[in-house]
Design a protein around this motif. Structure first.
Motif, PDB file in Angstrom:
ATOM      1  N   GLN A  17     -24.416  17.590 -25.760  1.00 56.42           N
ATOM      2  CA  GLN A  17     -23.031  17.443 -25.321  1.00 56.42           C
ATOM      3  C   GLN A  17     -22.222  18.731 -25.434  1.00 56.42           C
ATOM      4  O   GLN A  17     -21.000  18.701 -25.474  1.00 56.42           O
TER       5      GLN A  17
ATOM      6  N   PRO B  87     -22.700  24.620 -14.187  1.00 57.79           N
ATOM      7  CA  PRO B  87     -22.583  23.925 -15.473  1.00 57.79           C
ATOM      8  C   PRO B  87     -21.167  24.006 -16.036  1.00 57.79           C
ATOM      9  O   PRO B  87     -20.470  25.015 -15.884  1.00 57.79           O
TER      10      PRO B  87
ATOM     11  N   GLY C  75     -22.298  18.620 -17.920  1.00 59.81           N
ATOM     12  CA  GLY C  75     -22.969  18.389 -16.652  1.00 59.81           C
ATOM     13  C   GLY C  75     -22.581  19.510 -15.717  1.00 59.81           C
ATOM     14  O   GLY C  75     -22.445  20.666 -16.151  1.00 59.81           O
TER      15      GLY C  75
ATOM     16  N   LEU D 285     -22.818  21.034 -23.032  1.00 55.62           N
ATOM     17  CA  LEU D 285     -22.542  21.041 -21.596  1.00 55.62           C
ATOM     18  C   LEU D 285     -22.295  19.597 -21.176  1.00 55.62           C
ATOM     19  O   LEU D 285     -22.990  18.683 -21.622  1.00 55.62           O
TER      20      LEU D 285
ATOM     21  N   ARG E  61     -27.005  20.165 -22.619  1.00 56.17           N
ATOM     22  CA  ARG E  61     -26.382  18.947 -22.068  1.00 56.17           C
ATOM     23  C   ARG E  61     -26.681  17.751 -22.975  1.00 56.17           C
ATOM     24  O   ARG E  61     -25.790  16.956 -23.265  1.00 56.17           O
TER      25      ARG E  61
ATOM     26  N   LEU F 119     -28.306  21.444 -13.359  1.00 59.42           N
ATOM     27  CA  LEU F 119     -27.716  22.548 -14.111  1.00 59.42           C
ATOM     28  C   LEU F 119     -28.151  23.917 -13.619  1.00 59.42           C
ATOM     29  O   LEU F 119     -27.469  24.911 -13.897  1.00 59.42           O
TER      30      LEU F 119
ATOM     31  N   PRO G   9     -22.345  14.214 -15.038  1.00 59.56           N
ATOM     32  CA  PRO G   9     -23.279  14.315 -16.152  1.00 59.56           C
ATOM     33  C   PRO G   9     -24.739  14.429 -15.722  1.00 59.56           C
ATOM     34  O   PRO G   9     -25.576  14.861 -16.502  1.00 59.56           O
TER      35      PRO G   9
END
Length: 134
Positions: free
Chosen positions: A126, A24, A130, A128, A123, A19, A15
């Motif tokens: 949520q 990713p 991580g 992505l 990210r 990126l 996480p």
């Protein structure tokens, strides 16, 4: 109704990974969708009779708190999400460079910097998880 049994646990990705220089990982609970109509606005009071000139791009996703969310995105973000799924072995920087080439962007470094912010936002939402674990 369709249900997904997919999980987006921490085993799928780091996480806190970088990126841009890492790879990713898109949440299995995020769906990148495109429509000819603005489906996110359709209601009893708004029933469009003709498609919009440009497609409506949305990401529908489920958070770790089991909340369903929608995010309206532009064509570049939509393209990035497609590439993240189709070319899941490439770094965020590589994919953003590909998009800069596709767009014939005059300043690719500027697009990559904007892309860094976009990846961070995805990210945080949520979409992505991580980066791929080594």
């Amino acid at each position: 109704m369709i249900f997904s049994e997919a999980e987006a646990g921490p085993a799928l990705a780091d996480p806190n990974g970088d990126l841009l220089d890492g790879v990713p990982v898109v949440s299995p609970l995020a769906w990148n969708l495109s429509y000819r109509f603005p489906v996110h606005h359709i209601s009893a009071d708004f029933q469009p009779h003709a498609p919009d000139p440009e497609p409506t791009h949305l990401v529908v996703y489920r958070t770790r708190q089991e909340r369903i969310a929608f995010l309206k995105i532009n064509a570049v973000t939509q393209r990035l999400l497609v590439l993240l799924r189709e070319q899941s072995h490439r770094s965020g920087r590589d994919l953003l460079n590909s998009i800069a080439l596709e767009l014939q962007h005059p300043r690719p470094a500027q697009l990559i910097e904007a892309g860094r912010s976009l990846l961070d936002d995805l990210r945080e939402r949520q979409i992505l998880l991580g980066t791929r674990r080594q």
